[in-house]
Design a protein around this motif. Structure first.
Motif, PDB file in Angstrom:
ATOM      1  N   ALA A  51      26.708  -2.674 -26.712  1.00 38.40           N
ATOM      2  CA  ALA A  51      26.954  -3.168 -27.980  1.00 38.40           C
ATOM      3  C   ALA A  51      26.024  -4.249 -28.190  1.00 38.40           C
ATOM      4  CB  ALA A  51      28.309  -3.552 -28.503  1.00 38.40           C
ATOM      5  N   LYS A  81      28.188  -8.075 -31.768  1.00 39.42           N
ATOM      6  CA  LYS A  81      28.879  -6.841 -31.302  1.00 39.42           C
ATOM      7  C   LYS A  81      28.731  -5.583 -31.759  1.00 39.42           C
ATOM      8  CE  LYS A  81      32.129 -10.043 -28.841  1.00 39.42           C
ATOM      9  NZ  LYS A  81      32.255 -11.329 -29.272  1.00 39.42           N
ATOM     10  N   LYS A 140      27.564  -1.615 -32.707  1.00 36.26           N
ATOM     11  CA  LYS A 140      27.439  -0.617 -31.752  1.00 36.26           C
ATOM     12  C   LYS A 140      25.993   0.062 -32.001  1.00 36.26           C
ATOM     13  CE  LYS A 140      31.632  -0.650 -29.489  1.00 36.26           C
ATOM     14  NZ  LYS A 140      31.650  -0.653 -28.077  1.00 36.26           N
TER      15      LYS A 140
END
Ligand SMILES: [Zn+2]
Length: 338
Positions: free
Chosen positions: A28, A33, A35
């Protein structure tokens, strides 16, 4: 000749290469964060990535304890010492690795920030108590550390005590720095509320009326003094939590020669974790924590917020350290030290 030297400097050691290829897992974006990211060229011996959401670029070690380190191999040696021998005095570490005092200090705190968090919600019967450690501003420029030089009278002055709430659930003891000064309902609620949602039996080991308010809807048993309980299993648990807190105080006072309240939570996390688990700061679990750099550089800000909002103390003489970058990326509440 010059070229050869440059080449040897740029060439990563086997140990470091292994960290980048096997230990660090890129799943990530360390900033947001997300993906969704793609390989965006090379950075020295590793890949550089670009995030599709925030567009920032990063490498596998971005945000981890080895982020922005010039002497990565030496840091790995340092981590091995902590893994096998625990936290040594700064003097000992500086001598062994031939590093500056401030480097050893910073590295220690990066590793302490890498202690995995046990953020479970308590499910069953828990034991809870609190204890205190003298408020300390050790290391703060312009402040005389009074923790070990004060008169006996000030020892009983509540405004000089850092209050820690301690919870035993199963095997694990979780300590939370809650305030400096008298412990009230407000502090207890802040520290325990989230975790106590599913608890059905709460046993508090000392007499503190504030707990009654906080968890009035729960089945609470106030036990005081503990010795009247005729239950050997319970008594064992009570002894465990008391001993852990006593040992922690001794370790901080004797081995660490005192710890600034600013870092108390980190040392306590490390101490409690090591009682149950082995701590490998450069293993997969610890090295893939990408909030470490952020928390490390923002520590003074967290401390300031804590002192102003949750204690009776005044925030004085800010520690000014400058970092090349300080991530302003989203931190989960659980990632903030206290
Ligand atoms: Zn991103």
């Amino acid at each position: 000749m010059k070229k050869a030297i440059e080449k040897s400097i740029n060439k990563p050691s086997k140990k470091l290469l292994k960290i980048y290829t096997q230990t660090l897992v890129v799943d990530a974006c360390p900033y947001c964060k997300s993906k969704k990211f793609y390989v965006h060229g090379k950075y020295r011996f590793t890949n550089r990535y670009r995030c599709c959401s925030c567009r920032k670029t990063f490498i596998p070690s971005t945000g981890t304890s080895i982020h922005y380190l010039h002497k990565k191999d030496l840091f790995l040696d340092f981590a091995e010492i902590v893994r096998h021998e625990g936290i040594l005095t700064l003097k000992e570490v500086c001598k062994r690795l031939d590093i500056a005092n401030l480097t050893a200090f910073d590295w220690r705190h990066k590793l302490l920030n890498s202690v995995p968090k046990i953020n479970k919600t308590f499910n069953h019967k828990i034991l809870c108590t609190d204890f205190s450690i003298r408020f300390s501003q050790k290391g703060r420029k312009g402040v005389r550390d009074e923790s070990y030089h004060s008169s006996a009278n000030s020892y009983f002055d509540l405004s000089n005590l850092s209050q820690i709430i301690s919870v035993l659930d199963g095997k694990y003891i979780d300590n939370k720095l809650s305030t400096v000064g008298p412990l009230t309902d407000k502090h207890i609620r802040r520290v325990l509320e989230q975790k106590l949602k599913t608890v059905n039996r709460f046993i508090y080991l000392c007499k503190n009326e504030s707990y009654k308010k906080t968890i009035s809807s729960k089945t609470i048993e106030f036990i005081q003094p503990v010795k009247i309980i005729d239950d050997s299993k319970f008594e064992q648990k009570a002894e465990k939590i008391r001993k852990n807190n006593f040992d922690l105080k001794i370790w901080i006072g004797m081995n660490m020669k005192g710890v600034a309240t600013k870092y108390l939570q980190l040392y306590s996390n490390y101490f409690c974790y090591r009682k149950i688990y082995s701590f490998n700061p450069i293993g997969k679990k610890c090295l893939n924590l990408r909030y470490v750099w952020s928390v490390f550089t923002l520590m003074e800000n967290f401390y300031k917020t804590f002192i102003i909002n949750h204690t009776v103390k005044d925030y004085i003489l800010p520690t000014k350290r400058k970092w090349k970058t300080s991530f302003n990326y989203s931190l989960a509440v659980s990632e903030i030290p206290y």
